[in-house]
Write a protein that holds these residues in place. Structure first.
Motif, PDB file in Angstrom:
ATOM      1  N   SER A  15     -17.680  -3.100  33.797  1.00 56.16           N
ATOM      2  CA  SER A  15     -18.204  -3.053  35.167  1.00 56.16           C
ATOM      3  C   SER A  15     -17.164  -3.543  36.166  1.00 56.16           C
ATOM      4  CB  SER A  15     -19.474  -3.898  35.276  1.00 56.16           C
ATOM      5  OG  SER A  15     -20.509  -3.378  34.499  1.00 56.16           O
ATOM      6  N   VAL A  16     -16.587  -4.707  35.876  1.00 55.37           N
ATOM      7  CA  VAL A  16     -15.545  -5.230  36.763  1.00 55.37           C
ATOM      8  C   VAL A  16     -14.379  -4.248  36.835  1.00 55.37           C
ATOM      9  CG1 VAL A  16     -13.854  -7.073  37.056  1.00 55.37           C
ATOM     10  CG2 VAL A  16     -16.180  -7.632  36.373  1.00 55.37           C
ATOM     11  N   PHE A  17     -14.024  -3.691  35.696  1.00 52.70           N
ATOM     12  CA  PHE A  17     -12.905  -2.753  35.629  1.00 52.70           C
ATOM     13  C   PHE A  17     -13.163  -1.534  36.515  1.00 52.70           C
ATOM     14  CE2 PHE A  17      -9.795   0.040  33.806  1.00 52.70           C
ATOM     15  CZ  PHE A  17      -8.822  -0.809  33.318  1.00 52.70           C
ATOM     16  N   VAL A  18     -14.361  -0.942  36.360  1.00 49.41           N
ATOM     17  CA  VAL A  18     -14.695   0.264  37.124  1.00 49.41           C
ATOM     18  C   VAL A  18     -14.791  -0.031  38.610  1.00 49.41           C
ATOM     19  CG1 VAL A  18     -16.517   1.961  37.536  1.00 49.41           C
ATOM     20  CG2 VAL A  18     -15.806   1.449  35.207  1.00 49.41           C
ATOM     21  N   VAL A  19     -15.466  -1.140  38.965  1.00 53.42           N
ATOM     22  CA  VAL A  19     -15.621  -1.489  40.378  1.00 53.42           C
ATOM     23  C   VAL A  19     -14.262  -1.777  41.001  1.00 53.42           C
ATOM     24  CG1 VAL A  19     -16.569  -3.193  41.973  1.00 53.42           C
ATOM     25  CG2 VAL A  19     -17.976  -2.317  40.110  1.00 53.42           C
ATOM     26  N   ALA A  20     -13.422  -2.551  40.297  1.00 54.30           N
ATOM     27  CA  ALA A  20     -12.102  -2.873  40.835  1.00 54.30           C
ATOM     28  C   ALA A  20     -11.262  -1.616  41.007  1.00 54.30           C
ATOM     29  CB  ALA A  20     -11.396  -3.857  39.902  1.00 54.30           C
ATOM     30  N   SER A  21     -11.317  -0.733  40.008  1.00 49.60           N
ATOM     31  CA  SER A  21     -10.536   0.499  40.083  1.00 49.60           C
ATOM     32  C   SER A  21     -11.005   1.384  41.228  1.00 49.60           C
ATOM     33  CB  SER A  21     -10.634   1.244  38.751  1.00 49.60           C
ATOM     34  OG  SER A  21      -9.944   2.460  38.803  1.00 49.60           O
ATOM     35  N   THR A  22     -12.334   1.498  41.383  1.00 56.08           N
ATOM     36  CA  THR A  22     -12.885   2.352  42.442  1.00 56.08           C
ATOM     37  C   THR A  22     -12.542   1.820  43.826  1.00 56.08           C
ATOM     38  OG1 THR A  22     -14.702   2.978  40.981  1.00 56.08           O
ATOM     39  CG2 THR A  22     -14.998   3.399  43.322  1.00 56.08           C
TER      40      THR A  22
END
Length: 813
Positions: free
Chosen positions: A251-258
């Motif tokens: 979740s953190v990975f996807v949110v940060a990437s987005t």
């Protein structure tokens, strides 16, 4: 800036859809896990099953208890003791005594988990005859359930039996009831009995002995595997905990990437705001406000979704055998609070780096900046990416030097990939350009400009390529690391079995009771064969004065053992094993040949043994070896057979088959004993990889739509330059496939590094086996990512190009 943030969310809603969906699902899963954990902690007390109607149950010693400076340490005995005969005689004076026996039964066309009991114990469940009568002869039985009818003949590993009666199933077992005499012949040892007498009198009769007197709900301890519910719940919670950790990470990975990609796309917008007088702090607060609004809405939606999904997940784990049949979701509120605030925290953590970068945008710099990414690597990426990579390398080196066996534990090979994934993702911009040029080298040599444009567009848009490749990297790395680790470890265990088996044949019993003495004598009499009979047992040792360790052991005579098994010895000789010695492995605190070690045998007897030889640690399954004299109560459950000089393999195999049991060649034995991943681990990995793939789909779809929508004018320029619509769409699809390939290669790099660490650990533990990469699963994962990337890039491009190219070229950003 809140009003600006709200208007931005309304205008650029496509940008935030991926983060919203990812957070919603993450919060939902966290809520479900919290509800499952709360329900497991609030589990009802297990009630007696087989002995629900028994007045008193007396159990022989089944637990070893050793006093230590920090309290007593206990372990379940491998071979529980029977109630002493003199004690049974005393109990008979108090009332009727019924010996209980349980043994596995295999029947053609019958359930796979049949268990035999003496008929006299049926009344203590209680079972009642619903058709037919009780057994009276040795070949007569009563069965539970509807798999056989009275009068039917059933072929079993105990001979052909006649079903003379049936009882209704009680749900917890498939029982076969013999006469008491026949049950005693099939299972001579009885470790527990029912006494129809006053409980106080029974306790007085056994005072001072290591016996348990069970009444009330304690009678459940006399059931088969009384701890299975708590063990199942513990395994389920571990599985959900792993899935929760992966969910939070992804979740953190996807949110940060987005958010990072969104900030990179909005450089000109931030530049205009700075020109209009906005301070860096206001820009950062605006981006934080956007994340806050998305986080609140997504967390609320996730809690609602979790409330709906929790009962369905509970039904799934019950149906899959991962939880007891009674398990349901209780009424708790704390999991929703935990999930909501965690989701909000994830949203804010994911936007920290993006907000900092947004605040650093200068008024004029953003307006002058070209679309080519000239400085994709910030000092923060260098610092944290390099730091995480160094941390991964140092921790791996320390583990290999101090305790390589730690790298073989599930909690280690599940968590280590996340460190490398984050490090490689942060350092991805420096890897993207050379990777894209390498991957696209061959397509760029083909006729036409398509391959060259794919290569240059991917290499020029480093941030875009890295943002889209990130979720592919996560999924491929997790799939390769987790599935590859279990496959590599299983192959290592199979390699150990293959290398240690020197016998030409291995004979296993038809049932679970082992070989009887008559069958063993027949095998030992086979001409042209060296027969080594071994038994499963255990020994217990107190290490560092406080830890009572159970070690699996096999009992065998030294001479035949040396001729049929190649033990991985680090010191000593197998031939030195006798009734006063033991073979241990290097994991033991004392592992020097000639040293004396105090151990407790499988029945709890304490004994001091001399170390005759020391084995390497291996994958942890080498255990210990003792002689049959030090394995009281253990029955022969495996026979290794080597050929003498001139022995005829066919004749020996035929003679062994005639003696009884399943005769396997060495290759068949290795294949039959090939380790399998247990069900809980398999379901856990399915859940983890399913979560990762779902998040990858969400992130890919959202990022591809964002990236394609941002390049509408570029595509229009290609149309004006003479490219057809299909050429442009093929170019877009080619770029999507290129980016997925970059993510796949980076994911393979992470998986390869993780598996290389495990391979090194196995080598240090003296196990040399190949690394097993799950190519089929990785191919399916990359294929799914490629389909998603192509669909969600071509679809918006196709919709946009329905307008005239001149209009698209003049569009505002």
């Amino acid at each position: 800036m809140l009003s600006v943030a709200l208007r931005t969310l309304r205008t650029r809603w496509v940008t935030f859809v991926g983060s919203f969906v990812a957070l919603s699902l993450g919060v939902a899963l966290l809520a479900v896990m919290g509800l499952a954990l709360g329900s497991s902690l609030d589990a009802p007390e297990r009630q007696p099953e087989r002995f629900a109607a028994a007045p008193v149950v007396v159990q022989g010693q089944d637990t070893l208890s050793v006093p230590t400076p920090i309290g007593d340490r206990t372990q379940k005995l491998a071979h529980p003791r029977a109630v002493p005969e003199e004690t049974v005689a005393k109990l008979r004076r108090l009332g009727t005594v019924v010996a209980d026996r349980s043994f596995a039964v295999r029947a053609e066309k019958g359930p796979g988990d049949l268990v035999g009991h003496p008929w006299s114990t049926a009344a203590f469940t209680p079972y009642e005859i619903d058709a037919g009568r009780a057994p009276r002869a040795a070949d007569e039985v009563v069965v539970s359930g509807g798999w056989a009818r009275p009068g039917q003949h059933v072929t079993t590993d105990r001979g052909t039996l006649t079903v003379v009666g049936t009882v209704a199933s009680r749900g917890f077992e498939d029982a076969v009831f013999y006469t008491d005499a026949r049950a005693a012949e099939l299972s001579p040892k009885s470790t527990q009995l029912v006494v129809e007498a006053d409980a106080a009198a029974v306790r007085e009769a056994v005072v001072g002995q290591d016996l348990q007197v069970l009444t009330g709900t304690d009678r459940r301890l006399a059931d088969a595997d009384p701890d299975r519910d708590s063990e199942a719940l513990t395994a389920m919670n571990a599985m959900f905990g792993t899935a929760g950790g992966v969910t939070a990470f992804v979740s953190v990975f996807v949110v940060a990437s987005t958010f990072a990609f969104a900030v990179a796309q909005r450089r000109r917008e931030f530049g205009l705001l700075r020109t209009a007088g906005a301070t860096p702090g206001q820009i950062r607060r605006m981006v934080f406000a956007e994340a806050l609004v998305v986080g609140v809405l997504a967390s609320a939606a996730g809690c609602v979704l979790g409330a709906y999904g929790a009962p369905k997940l509970a039904a799934w784990v019950v149906d899959g055998g991962l939880a007891p049949s009674w398990f349901t979701i209780g009424d708790f509120t704390w999991p929703y609070h935990m999930a909501f605030w965690t989701g909000l925290l994830v949203a804010l953590l994911g936007v920290i780096a993006a907000s900092w970068r947004a605040g650093r945008t200068g008024p004029a710099q953003a307006l002058r900046e070209a679309s080519v990414d000239t400085k994709a690597m910030t000092w923060g990426r260098w610092l944290f990416g390099g730091g995480l990579l160094l941390t991964a390398a140092v921790t791996l080196g320390l583990a290999l030097v101090s305790d390589p066996g730690e790298l073989l534990h599930r909690k280690t090979y599940v968590s280590r990939p996340m460190l490398l994934i984050t490090a490689i993702a942060l350092l991805a911009p420096i890897l993207v350009r050379p990777l894209t040029r390498l991957i696209a080298w061959l397509p760029a040599q083909l006729p036409g400009a398509g391959g060259m444009l794919v290569r240059e567009n991917a290499a020029a848009g480093i941030r875009r390529t890295a943002a889209i490749a990130a979720p592919v990297l996560v999924t491929v790395a997790l799939a390769g690391s987790l599935l590859g680790a279990t496959a590599t470890l299983n192959e290592a265990k199979a390699t150990e079995t293959r290398e240690q088996t020197a016998a030409s044949f291995v004979v296993t019993p038809a049932g679970d009771a082992g070989f009887d003495a008559a069958t063993v004598k027949k095998m030992e009499a086979v001409k042209g064969a060296v027969v080594s009979t071994t038994s499963s047992s255990a020994v217990y040792v107190l290490e560092e004065g406080v830890a009572l360790i159970k070690s699996e052991a096999r009992a065998a005579e030294a001479g035949p053992l040396a001729k049929t098994v190649h033990l991985p010895l680090a010191a000593g000789k197998v031939s030195d094993l006798d009734d006063d010695s033991i073979i241990v492995n290097e994991e033991w605190e004392k592992h020097t040949v000639g040293q004396s070690v105090d151990v407790w045998l499988g029945d709890g007897t304490k004994k001091t043994l001399r170390i005759a030889a020391v084995m390497t640690t291996g994958t942890g399954n080498n255990g210990a070896y003792v002689t049959p004299a030090n394995a009281p109560g253990a029955s022969v459950d495996r026979v290794d057979v080597a050929l003498t000089d001139g022995g005829d393999p066919a004749a020996v195999a035929a003679a062994l088959t005639k003696a009884g049991g399943h005769v396997l060649t060495k290759d068949q034995w290795v294949q039959a004993s090939y380790p399998e991943t247990n069900r809980t681990t398999r379901y856990g990995f399915m859940l983890v990889l399913g979560i990762a793939l779902l998040y990858t789909g969400i992130s890919l779809a959202n990022t591809m739509v964002m990236a394609t929508s941002d390049r509408v004018r570029d595509l229009a320029v290609l149309r004006l330059a003479g490219a057809t619509q299909w050429q442009v769409l093929r170019l877009v699809a080619g770029e999507a496939l290129m980016v997925v390939a970059v993510g796949g290669v980076l994911g393979l790099l992470v998986a390869g590094l993780n598996l290389a660490g495990m391979w090194s650990a196995l080598g240090l533990l003296s196990v040399w086996s190949p690394v097993e990469m799950p190519w089929a699963e990785l191919g399916a994962t990359v294929g799914a990512c490629a389909v998603l990337a192509v669909v969600f890039s071509v679809a918006p491009a196709g919709l946009a190009m329905r307008r005239r190219a001149v209009e698209l070229a003049g569009m505002r950003e």
